[in-house]
Design a protein around this motif. Structure first.
Motif, PDB file in Angstrom:
ATOM      1  N   ALA A 119      10.192   9.079  -7.849  1.00 24.76           N
ATOM      2  CA  ALA A 119      10.116   8.646  -6.458  1.00 24.76           C
ATOM      3  C   ALA A 119      10.704   9.726  -5.562  1.00 24.76           C
ATOM      4  CB  ALA A 119      10.877   7.336  -6.285  1.00 24.76           C
ATOM      5  N   TYR A 121       3.705   4.603   0.141  1.00 23.48           N
ATOM      6  CA  TYR A 121       4.614   3.527  -0.276  1.00 23.48           C
ATOM      7  C   TYR A 121       4.481   3.365  -1.795  1.00 23.48           C
ATOM      8  CZ  TYR A 121       7.167  -0.953   0.375  1.00 23.48           C
ATOM      9  OH  TYR A 121       8.080  -1.978   0.341  1.00 23.48           O
ATOM     10  N   CYS A 122       3.359   2.851  -2.256  1.00 29.96           N
ATOM     11  CA  CYS A 122       3.115   2.862  -3.703  1.00 29.96           C
ATOM     12  C   CYS A 122       2.178   4.013  -4.021  1.00 29.96           C
ATOM     13  CB  CYS A 122       2.493   1.553  -4.178  1.00 29.96           C
ATOM     14  SG  CYS A 122       1.972   1.645  -5.910  1.00 29.96           S
ATOM     15  N   THR A 176      -0.327   5.180  -6.239  1.00 31.13           N
ATOM     16  CA  THR A 176      -1.202   4.567  -7.243  1.00 31.13           C
ATOM     17  C   THR A 176      -1.356   5.421  -8.495  1.00 31.13           C
ATOM     18  OG1 THR A 176      -2.483   3.970  -5.276  1.00 31.13           O
ATOM     19  CG2 THR A 176      -3.390   3.328  -7.389  1.00 31.13           C
ATOM     20  N   LEU A 224       6.947   3.267  -6.653  1.00 28.90           N
ATOM     21  CA  LEU A 224       7.140   2.675  -5.332  1.00 28.90           C
ATOM     22  C   LEU A 224       8.206   3.502  -4.625  1.00 28.90           C
ATOM     23  CD1 LEU A 224       6.084   0.025  -3.801  1.00 28.90           C
ATOM     24  CD2 LEU A 224       8.403  -0.830  -4.202  1.00 28.90           C
ATOM     25  N   ASN A 225       7.783   4.241  -3.616  1.00 32.69           N
ATOM     26  CA  ASN A 225       8.738   5.096  -2.916  1.00 32.69           C
ATOM     27  C   ASN A 225       9.630   4.275  -1.984  1.00 32.69           C
ATOM     28  OD1 ASN A 225       8.305   7.935  -3.691  1.00 32.69           O
ATOM     29  ND2 ASN A 225       6.189   7.508  -3.043  1.00 32.69           N
ATOM     30  N   CYS A 236      -0.064  -1.389  -2.153  1.00 37.68           N
ATOM     31  CA  CYS A 236       1.011  -2.372  -2.341  1.00 37.68           C
ATOM     32  C   CYS A 236       1.193  -3.351  -1.197  1.00 37.68           C
ATOM     33  CB  CYS A 236       2.331  -1.689  -2.668  1.00 37.68           C
ATOM     34  SG  CYS A 236       2.971  -0.670  -1.329  1.00 37.68           S
ATOM     35  N   VAL A 266       4.177  -6.428  -1.971  1.00 35.26           N
ATOM     36  CA  VAL A 266       5.614  -6.125  -1.953  1.00 35.26           C
ATOM     37  C   VAL A 266       6.120  -6.302  -0.514  1.00 35.26           C
ATOM     38  CG1 VAL A 266       5.407  -4.444  -3.851  1.00 35.26           C
ATOM     39  CG2 VAL A 266       5.384  -3.640  -1.497  1.00 35.26           C
ATOM     40  N   SER A 312       6.682   0.481  -9.397  1.00 37.05           N
ATOM     41  CA  SER A 312       5.971  -0.359  -8.435  1.00 37.05           C
ATOM     42  C   SER A 312       5.618  -1.708  -9.062  1.00 37.05           C
ATOM     43  CB  SER A 312       4.683   0.322  -7.992  1.00 37.05           C
ATOM     44  OG  SER A 312       3.899  -0.596  -7.247  1.00 37.05           O
ATOM     45  N   THR A 371       3.032  -3.263  -8.525  1.00 35.41           N
ATOM     46  CA  THR A 371       1.582  -3.451  -8.509  1.00 35.41           C
ATOM     47  C   THR A 371       0.838  -2.695  -9.615  1.00 35.41           C
ATOM     48  OG1 THR A 371       1.352  -1.634  -6.915  1.00 35.41           O
ATOM     49  CG2 THR A 371       1.524  -3.865  -6.025  1.00 35.41           C
ATOM     50  N   THR A 427       1.517  -0.130 -13.341  1.00 41.02           N
ATOM     51  CA  THR A 427       2.433   0.474 -14.301  1.00 41.02           C
ATOM     52  C   THR A 427       1.715   1.569 -15.076  1.00 41.02           C
ATOM     53  OG1 THR A 427       3.696  -1.574 -14.538  1.00 41.02           O
ATOM     54  CG2 THR A 427       3.890   0.031 -16.332  1.00 41.02           C
TER      55      THR A 427
END
Lengths: 383, 383
Positions: free
Chosen positions: A115, A138-139, A141, A146-147, A171, A175, A295, A297, A299
């Motif tokens: 991150a 943000y996420c 992908t 997830l930053n 995301c 989230v 994240s 959303t 993995t």
């Protein structure tokens, strides 16, 4: 094999809820008729909690990349200096768009799988005081990171007058997102990830600070001109033909999110992430990201002793199950499981049980059921 | 909980494949138009391999029970003697229909959970030589038993001139069925089980021997008069308004079955049965039926140390997953998992992983993942 059944576990596009498909099948309506105005009015208010904003959220017909380009061409112009935080392929996309428009682009390149850190952003902003905008993902992908956009927003506003512009495509809706409270100036997302719709819509909102910049920005833009969308939205309209069927679907998505409540939606995604991560830890198969960087959303898994492409092929062949591979230098190195949108803990258990079979069938000697057991335990403890 | 997702694992109605739902959504057509004639012609030929017959298969708008009653009123009349083989609730239904029509009804009552034995049928036929028809259930939905209809057919024809009439509602389309070769005189099934359609259609075919009886039968019948259906079907028509949308769906179901091939469909159901049974054996939770008596479409489980209703409630609450309870004296004693039609080994793994969680949550100390592991091993060995 059961004809027709497919199991889609990529990080978007994601499965469409049946009621959303039904909603999208409504008869077409005139895009300037009162029905469309009512639809747009209903939608515009109900999107705001998802972004965590009091600003209007503009909905454009276009993919997520159209949203990212809209964010760029409305806020910066040639000669401006920007900072782009790159934690993977989608950070790079922001950089490429800026470079295409001859924006002076500083990069904060983070090793893929990690991150971004707010501290590093602060230092870069001190070093380059002319930076007018900071772009972040943000996420991410491509890596399942997830930053920490809340922390980065604080770093940006403490150390500069730059706008903070965030790609939330993979995301937002899954989230917690507090655009106003955290100080995000422009936030973009798309329809085909946590929003449970087909691709084709992009959502974008801007802060008051951002609007002042947007109004003065000389960058030529027509379809992507946010002012036109804002002005039309005041009258519950759009400057160009909206994607009406997707708006029908969006109204139903909002209904589903409201009925579950956003709090429970976010909790479900946390649990799905924890189940997935626990499963691979139990199987001794390395995850690409650390727990704090992960994240809810998507993995990414980075196996050491089998080829992820072999696994992807066998689960596709046996179960028509699709997980994503790696992008760019992670191609062939990782596989990525999407667990967002219309996806439940029950779906995660199914995915893991099929992946266990796949891993066994490609010749790795794992104990079947071990990953599932770990995921089941997480479910029982956390939900 | 994820709004809207439901997991339907009862032994019918079963989930509808998306393409079948789409097919049923076609615009309505006139039931006497050429489109309907073409539809009926396409369907009538393609149903025959599923029944294993060269006879015409008549499609009535009605539930499975309408099909059972059609079988009764077309083949017997007051004063006739019949034998009804009862292995559960659906055998009893055949008996009740016969009794309603004042047919002299001998019963062969088998302990629920066991399969009927051809030898016992032979003995009853020798004892009651006037029996004109023998009624049996292929899959007894209430217990998960697959009765040996091939052996019973042989017993019937060796020991009598009786017609052999079979309720195939909860298995035809999922298990091998050779109506002509085995000597089944009347075979009935329904739309909402292995045929992957909503309830509302019943399918019925008769042998040449049966047609001779049907043509002479004096029992009053109008809607259920099979001769009318046969005569109309020659012209690709129906005597009464057909359930057009379900026929649209049926055409697509046939497409799916043909694309998978019936051989593979039957194999898939065998494997799903074996996976389910292996899972509960691994968990030390008793099955109601023995391996040789078990049906590939539904499995009944008879736990000794927890209440099946508690399990059904908790998986409904946590996952909106539905399995069936017991009927009559097995109410509260068993639960039944459907694994037929639009259901895959991947779905079985999901069901078992959720049931394991449910069993744990109601307080039984099981090792999570053990049932899944056994099912995964069956999958790897058998598919």
């Amino acid at each position: 094999m059961l004809a027709e059944q497919t199991i889609l576990r990529i990080p978007g596009p994601t499965p469409i809820p049946p009621s959303v498909n039904r909603a999208m099948n409504q008869p077409m309506i005139g895009h300037r008729d009162q029905e469309t105005k009512s639809l747009l009015e209903s939608i515009k208010h109900r999107l705001k909690p998802i972004f965590g904003t009091k600003q209007e959220i503009m909905v454009l017909a276009g993919s997520g990349t159209a949203g990212l380009e809209t964010a760029v061409v409305n806020t910066v112009q040639p000669g401006d200096e920007v900072l782009v935080i790159i934690t993977g392929a989608f950070g790079e996309r922001f950089a490429k768009i800026c470079q295409e428009y001859n924006i002076t682009t500083h990069l904060h390149d983070v090793r893929w799988g990690n991150a971004a850190e707010a501290q590093a952003v602060s230092e870069l902003l001190k070093k380059h005081p002319s930076i007018k905008a900071v772009f972040a993902t943000y996420c991410e992908t491509s890596t399942g990171v997830l930053n920490p956009v809340k922390d980065i927003a604080e770093a940006v506003h403490t150390n500069s007058d730059a706008l903070f512009i965030v790609d939330g495509v993979s995301c937002v809706g899954a989230v917690e997102t507090k655009m106003d409270e955290w100080g995000i100036d422009v936030l973009v997302t798309g329809s085909q990830k946590a929003m449970m719709l087909p691709p084709g819509l992009t959502f974008i909102a801007a802060s008051n600070r951002a609007w002042k910049v947007i109004e003065k920005n000389k960058q030529p833009r027509f379809y992507f001109n946010l002012q036109k969308y804002r002005d039309n939205l005041e009258n519950n309209s759009t400057p160009f033909t909206p994607a009406v069927s997707l708006l029908f679907g969006l109204e139903q998505v909002l209904q589903l999110l409201e009925s579950e409540t956003l709090e429970k939606v976010y909790q479900r995604h946390q649990v799905m992430m924890n189940m997935t991560r626990a499963a691979f830890k139990a199987m001794n198969i390395p995850l690409l990201t650390s727990d704090p960087a992960a994240s809810p959303t998507v993995t990414a898994i980075k196996p050491e002793d089998f080829n992820p492409e072999d696994l992807r092929n066998i689960i596709k062949q046996d179960f028509k199950m699709t997980v994503a591979g790696g992008q760019q230098h992670l191609k062939g190195e990782i596989f990525r499981i999407g667990h967002m949108g219309y996806c439940s803990p029950a779906d995660v258990l199914q995915s893991i049980s099929l992946i266990e079979i796949g891993i066994k069938k490609i010749g790795k000697d794992i104990t079947l059921g071990r990953g599932i057991q770990a995921a089941q335990e997480v479910y029982i403890q956390q939900l």
